[in-house]
Write a protein that holds these residues in place. Sequence first.
Motif, mmCIF file in Angstrom:
data_model
loop_
_atom_site.group_PDB
_atom_site.id
_atom_site.type_symbol
_atom_site.label_atom_id
_atom_site.label_comp_id
_atom_site.label_asym_id
_atom_site.label_seq_id
_atom_site.Cartn_x
_atom_site.Cartn_y
_atom_site.Cartn_z
ATOM 1 N N GLU A 1 0.828 -1.205 0.000
ATOM 2 C CA GLU A 1 0.000 0.000 0.000
ATOM 3 C C GLU A 1 0.869 1.264 0.000
ATOM 4 O O GLU A 1 0.618 2.213 -0.760
ATOM 5 N N GLN B 1 -5.644 -9.194 -2.162
ATOM 6 C CA GLN B 1 -5.899 -7.760 -2.175
ATOM 7 C C GLN B 1 -4.673 -6.983 -2.659
ATOM 8 O O GLN B 1 -4.782 -6.048 -3.462
ATOM 9 N N ALA C 1 -4.188 -4.723 -6.206
ATOM 10 C CA ALA C 1 -3.696 -3.335 -6.204
ATOM 11 C C ALA C 1 -2.522 -3.159 -7.163
ATOM 12 O O ALA C 1 -2.469 -2.167 -7.916
ATOM 13 N N ALA D 1 -9.507 -8.902 -7.230
ATOM 14 C CA ALA D 1 -10.182 -8.129 -6.187
ATOM 15 C C ALA D 1 -11.445 -8.837 -5.716
ATOM 16 O O ALA D 1 -11.758 -8.843 -4.517
ATOM 17 N N SER E 1 -11.600 -4.192 -0.816
ATOM 18 C CA SER E 1 -11.514 -4.991 -2.046
ATOM 19 C C SER E 1 -12.543 -4.514 -3.070
ATOM 20 O O SER E 1 -12.280 -4.526 -4.283
ATOM 21 N N LEU F 1 -11.171 -1.582 -4.933
ATOM 22 C CA LEU F 1 -10.269 -2.024 -6.008
ATOM 23 C C LEU F 1 -11.068 -2.526 -7.211
ATOM 24 O O LEU F 1 -10.714 -2.249 -8.368
ATOM 25 N N ARG G 1 -12.453 0.463 -9.104
ATOM 26 C CA ARG G 1 -11.416 1.104 -9.924
ATOM 27 C C ARG G 1 -11.144 0.296 -11.196
ATOM 28 O O ARG G 1 -10.941 0.859 -12.279
#
Length: 544
Positions: A355, A391, A395, A410, A429, A432, A435
Motif C-alpha cells: 500500500e 488484495q 492493487a 479483487a 476490495s 479495487l 477502480r
Amino acid sequence: MAVPYTALDQGRSAFTERRWSDALECLVSADKQGGLPPQDLELLASVSMLLGRNSQGLDYLGRAHDEYLTVGDADGGARCAAWLVMFLMDAGERALGSGWLARGRHLVEGLEGMNAGEGYLLIPAALGTLRSGDPQASHALFSRALQIGEALEDTDLKAMARLGVGTSRMALGHPEEGLRHLDEVMVSVTAGEVSPIPTGIIYCAVLGSCRLAQDVGRAQEWTSALERWCGERPDMVMFGAQCQAYRAELLILHGAWDQALEVAKSAEGRIRKGDPDATFGAWYQEAEVFRLRGRSEEAGRAYKVAAGTGFEPEPGVALLQLQEGKAAEAQARIRRAVAGADPANKRRLLPAVVEIELAAGDAAAARTAVEQLTQGLHAGSPPLELASAAQAEAAILLAEGEPAAALSTARRAWRLWYTLEAPFNAARSRVLAARACAALGDPDSAAMEFEAALEVFADLGAAPAVAQVQVLSRAGSGDDSLLTTRELEVLGLISSGQSNKSIARQLFLSEKTVARHVSNILAKLGVPSRAAATSYAFGHHLIP
C-alpha cells in the motif's frame, strides 16, 4: 485426635481450587506464623504474581531460592533463579536479570547429570537470543531445554520449551511446523497439566504467534479458551489484559470498532493494576481504531505509549503517516521496519508495504513485496493470508495497467474477506474492483461497487476511507456525494432545520433509522455537523 487444618493447608487448598485471593491470605498468614518451606514460598510467589503484586512475588521467589539452597536443593534454587530472570527481563530490569542468570548457572555447574534447573535457565537465555534476532541459536537452546524436560518428565519445563521451539521455528520462516508445536503445547495446557503462570504465558504467546501467522481461526479458538480460563479465575490480574488486547484485535478485524475500543481500554485498566505485558497490545489496538476513524492526534498519542514498551508500533505508525499525506516518511519508516523484522513479522508487514510503496510511486518495490507475500501460499494456507495476498495482488495489477486481472483478483479477495467476516477489508476490495471496472469502461458497475464500499465505511465511521472513495468516485461519475435517494431526502429535511424526531414522523421511519441516515450523510460528505452538511448541500446543489 484430628490434626488441625492449618493456614498452610488452607492456602494450598485454595491454590488448587484457583481461589487466588484466599490462597494469598492463608499463605501469608502461615508464613508469619513460622515461615514456609521453599516449595510453598514458590506457591506464594505465583499467587502474588497472578494477583498483580509483582514486586511482592519477586521477593517471595528470591526467598524461595535462598531456602532451596539452605536445604541443599541447588536444582530448586536454579529453577527459582530462572523464573526471576524471566520476570525481571520482562520488566526491563536487564542488569538484575543478567545477575540472576549468572547465579543460576553457577548453581547447575556443580550438579551431576541432567537437572531441571539447567533446562529452566535455558528458557530465558533462548528468549534473549530470539529477541536479539538469532532464531537459529534460540531454536537450539529451546530444543535442549525440551530434551531435558522430556527426560525428567517435568511438565512445565516441557511446555515452556516446546512453546519456544514452535515460536523459533515460526521466526525461521516455518509457520506450519511452528504452529504444530504450539498446538501440541495447547493440548497439555487445556488438559490442566501445566501450572497457572506457565499456562498464562503459553496462552498469550500462542495467540501472538497465531497473529503473526495470520491464522484467524486458531486465534479465535485460543482467544475463547483464554477468556474461559481467565473467567474461571475472576480475581486474577496477570494475563487478563493480554486476553483483552487479543480480543480487541479480533474485534477490529470483524468491524466491531466501538467494542474493540472498550476492550482495549479495559486492558489498559488491568495494566494499571499490575499487568504490564499487555501494554503494547492494548495501546496499539486503541491506536488502530483511532487511525481507521481518522482521529489522527489520538492515534498518534496511543502509538507513542505503545512504542514506550520497546516494541515498534508498525505498520500502524507508517500507515498513519500515509493517511496524513506523508508518503515519503511512511515509505522510509516501513522499509526500516521490514529490514529489521524476522520472517514472521516481515510477512505481517508486507500488505502495508504494498500500500505504501504504491502511494509513494514505487510500483517495482510494491511488486517485489507482493511476490514475497504470495510466496509459499497454497489452498490450505490461512484465509487471512490468502485474502491479504489477493488484495495486494489486485492493487499492483491496477498499477501495472491490468484491470481485467485486477477485477478478478479483487473479487476473489472480497470473497475471502467476506468469509472471514472482515467488513472493512472486504469493502477495500470492492474499491479495487470499482477502480478496475472504471478502467474497463464500465462506470455503472464501478458506481455500484463504490456505493457498496461507501456504505460499509460510513457504518464503521471510517472517515479516511469515506474520503478516499469520494475522491475516486468523483473522477468517474461527477457525483459529489454518492448519497442514496433516501439520504438526499433526509438531507433536504436536515437543511430545513428539522429534528430527527420530526424527520422520522414525516418519512414513517424510526428515530434510530434516521440517526443512522444522518451519520452516514455526515461521513459520506466528510463534514462534522448538521450545519456543515446543510452548507455543503446548498454549495454543491444537492438539494433544490
